[in-house]
Design an enzyme around this catalytic site. Structure first.
Site, mmCIF file in Angstrom:
data_model
loop_
_atom_site.group_PDB
_atom_site.id
_atom_site.type_symbol
_atom_site.label_atom_id
_atom_site.label_comp_id
_atom_site.label_asym_id
_atom_site.label_seq_id
_atom_site.Cartn_x
_atom_site.Cartn_y
_atom_site.Cartn_z
ATOM 1 N N ASP A 1 75.769 87.151 5.054
ATOM 2 C CA ASP A 1 75.088 87.690 6.234
ATOM 3 C C ASP A 1 75.388 86.972 7.542
ATOM 4 O OD1 ASP A 1 73.849 85.293 5.746
ATOM 5 O OD2 ASP A 1 72.085 86.183 4.806
ATOM 6 N N GLU B 1 77.166 88.908 -2.610
ATOM 7 C CA GLU B 1 75.775 88.525 -2.283
ATOM 8 C C GLU B 1 75.118 89.647 -1.468
ATOM 9 O OE1 GLU B 1 73.873 85.147 0.263
ATOM 10 O OE2 GLU B 1 74.471 84.176 -1.592
ATOM 11 N N ARG C 1 68.572 79.194 12.961
ATOM 12 C CA ARG C 1 68.376 79.551 14.372
ATOM 13 C C ARG C 1 66.933 79.923 14.684
ATOM 14 N NH1 ARG C 1 73.204 81.008 17.723
ATOM 15 N NH2 ARG C 1 74.920 80.383 16.378
ATOM 16 N N HIS D 1 68.340 73.872 9.584
ATOM 17 C CA HIS D 1 69.357 74.282 10.561
ATOM 18 C C HIS D 1 69.174 75.678 11.134
ATOM 19 C CE1 HIS D 1 71.565 77.322 8.238
ATOM 20 N NE2 HIS D 1 71.219 76.640 7.193
ATOM 21 N N HIS E 1 73.296 68.996 9.959
ATOM 22 C CA HIS E 1 74.240 70.052 10.379
ATOM 23 C C HIS E 1 74.867 69.667 11.716
ATOM 24 C CE1 HIS E 1 75.566 74.033 11.681
ATOM 25 N NE2 HIS E 1 75.214 74.561 10.509
ATOM 26 N N GLU F 1 70.640 87.074 10.558
ATOM 27 C CA GLU F 1 71.208 87.410 9.246
ATOM 28 C C GLU F 1 70.654 88.696 8.644
ATOM 29 O OE1 GLU F 1 70.124 84.417 10.160
ATOM 30 O OE2 GLU F 1 71.806 83.036 9.910
#
Ligand code: UD1
Ligand code: UDP
Length: 382
Positions: A98, A120, A212, A210, A243, A134
């Site tokens: 995604d 996936e 967003r 991490h 990250h 995503e």
């Protein structure tokens, strides 16, 4: 007989970890001409995975730049894919999950009238804004794809709810295939911090954060809770491979820096990461991949998000949703660190996401789809 040209396209660390075993499986079979294109939406974190799996891409779009916006990534990947697809003319393009790379890879293939396989497939939260972006990326790829490789039955049901029922296969998640190659008995860590930790007398808590949608206040609250955990429990060591996103780096060092038992380290290569997970006490994370890997290794996971598209391990009891509020995260972590009965309830290995055969199933399905096999393989049974 002409080989089936199958191109895997990926660009970020998690896609690479989950696509590398599939790219290698395809390359090992005589009926396929396996090609690999990386967008390099991530650079160092991608290269580390390519290096561990010894995978050499045929094409590299090298799109990464610091603090890249979603529009920049998508348009650079889309433009870059044009010449790759014109040059390679694959019979099938495989994208994963995604990310922006996934969406752009699928869209570019559609523009070139090349069939798409979605690895996936079918994960959903039904919340447009979380995970962002995503949830929408995977829905759009679901609309484009011709073959949908679902890790779980729930994922297949999600697609059915969107009237996607053709070309849908239950395969398990390729991350479990990857995990079987990276976990090594008596592994010795290269990373000096990991090598020096006392895994027997101390409780090593593996943390990552991490996403967003957690940028800003949620991330500040999550990290404040982590620091409180380290302060309240002198027998814990928090290990956080941070990250490389500058937003995440800044927040991690601001809220968690300078603590003797919080170890902010560079991203780990996947072998170090998986073996750390196998040895740690528990995991606190907003990562998708970790929610799948840790249950397979019998490690309790607190998910630092409001919702999850991976309910299977929650149902199996090894994963709990901790949310993004400081007090609740602190309370849930405290319970697992102080109440052995609660901990033992969660610390059992379950494998709702796969049996390590996902790549072989996907390769068989593609061969069948192109008429090179009589029957599709047996589906992943949960
Ligand atoms: C991306 C994916 C997300 C996935 C995550 C895995 C999108 C929109 N997001 O988010 O779904 O969970 O990857 O980690 O596709 N950077 C480096 N070196 C690297 C990698 C990243 O310096 O090797 C820095 C760059 O400054 C880059 C920033 O990290 O601009 C963010 O990378 P980006 O791919 O935009 O977003 P992620 O948060 O990593
Ligand atoms: N990972 C890794 N090194 C690290 C952190 C994570 O190899 O320092 C692996 C982890 O084991 C999992 C994947 O990267 O396989 C998850 O990536 P990430 O959390 O970046 O993305 P997500 O899964 O949330 O999309």
């Amino acid at each position: 007989m002409k080989k089936i040209k199958v191109m895997t396209v990926f660009g970020t660390r998690p896609e690479a970890i989950k696509m590398a075993p599939l790219a290698l499986e395809l390359a090992s079979r005589p009926e396929f001409d396996a090609q690999c294109c990386v967008t390099a939406q991530h650079r160092e974190m991608l290269d580390s995975v390519l290096n561990i799996f010894q995978l050499q891409p045929d094409y590299d779009l090298n799109v990464m730049e610091p603090r890249q916006t979603l529009s920049t990534i998508t348009s650079k990947c889309l433009n870059g894919m044009d010449s790759v697809l014109e040059d390679a003319e694959p019979d099938l393009v495989l994208v994963h999950g995604d990310t922006s790379t996934t969406f752009a890879g699928a869209l570019a293939s559609f523009y070139h009238k090349i069939p798409v396989g979605h690895v996936e497939a079918g994960l959903r939260t039904y919340d447009k804004w979380s995970p962002f972006p995503e949830e929408i990326n995977r829905k759009l790829v679901g609309a484009i794809a011709d073959l949908h490789f679902c890790p779980t039955a729930a994922n297949r049901d999600n697609l059915a709810r969107e009237n996607i029922t053709k070309g849908v296969f239950l395969t398990g998640n390729t991350v479990i295939d990857a995990l079987q190659t990276t976990i090594i008995k008596d592994f010795t860590f290269i990373d000096k911090t990991l090598d020096s930790l006392d895994y027997v007398n101390q409780k090593v808590v593996l943390v990552t954060c991490h996403r967003r949608e957690n940028y800003g206040q949620p991330m500040a609250d999550i990290m404040t809770a982590m620091r409180r955990v380290a302060d309240a429990f002198p027998d814990t060591e928090l290990v956080y491979p941070v990250h490389l996103s500058p937003v995440v780096q800044e927040a991690a060092h601001r809220y968690l820096g300078g603590h003797p038992r919080i170890h902010l380290i560079m991203p780990l290569d996947v072998r170090e990461m998986h073996n750390l997970m196998a040895r740690c006490y528990m995991v606190m994370t907003d990562s998708g991949g970790l929610q799948e890997e840790a249950p397979a290794l019998g490690k309790p996971v607190l998910v630092l998000r409001r919702e999850t598209e991976r309910p299977e391990a929650v149902e199996a009891g090894t994963v709990r949703l901790a949310g993004v509020e400081e007090e609740k995260i602190f309370q849930m972590a405290s319970q697992l660190l102080s109440d052995r009965t609660e901990y033992d309830k969660m610390a059992h290995a379950v494998n709702p996401y796969g049996d390590g055969q996902a790549c072989s199933r996907i390769a068989d399905i593609i061969a069948w789809h192109f008429g090179r096999r009589e029957m599709p393989p047996e589906e992943f049974g949960q």
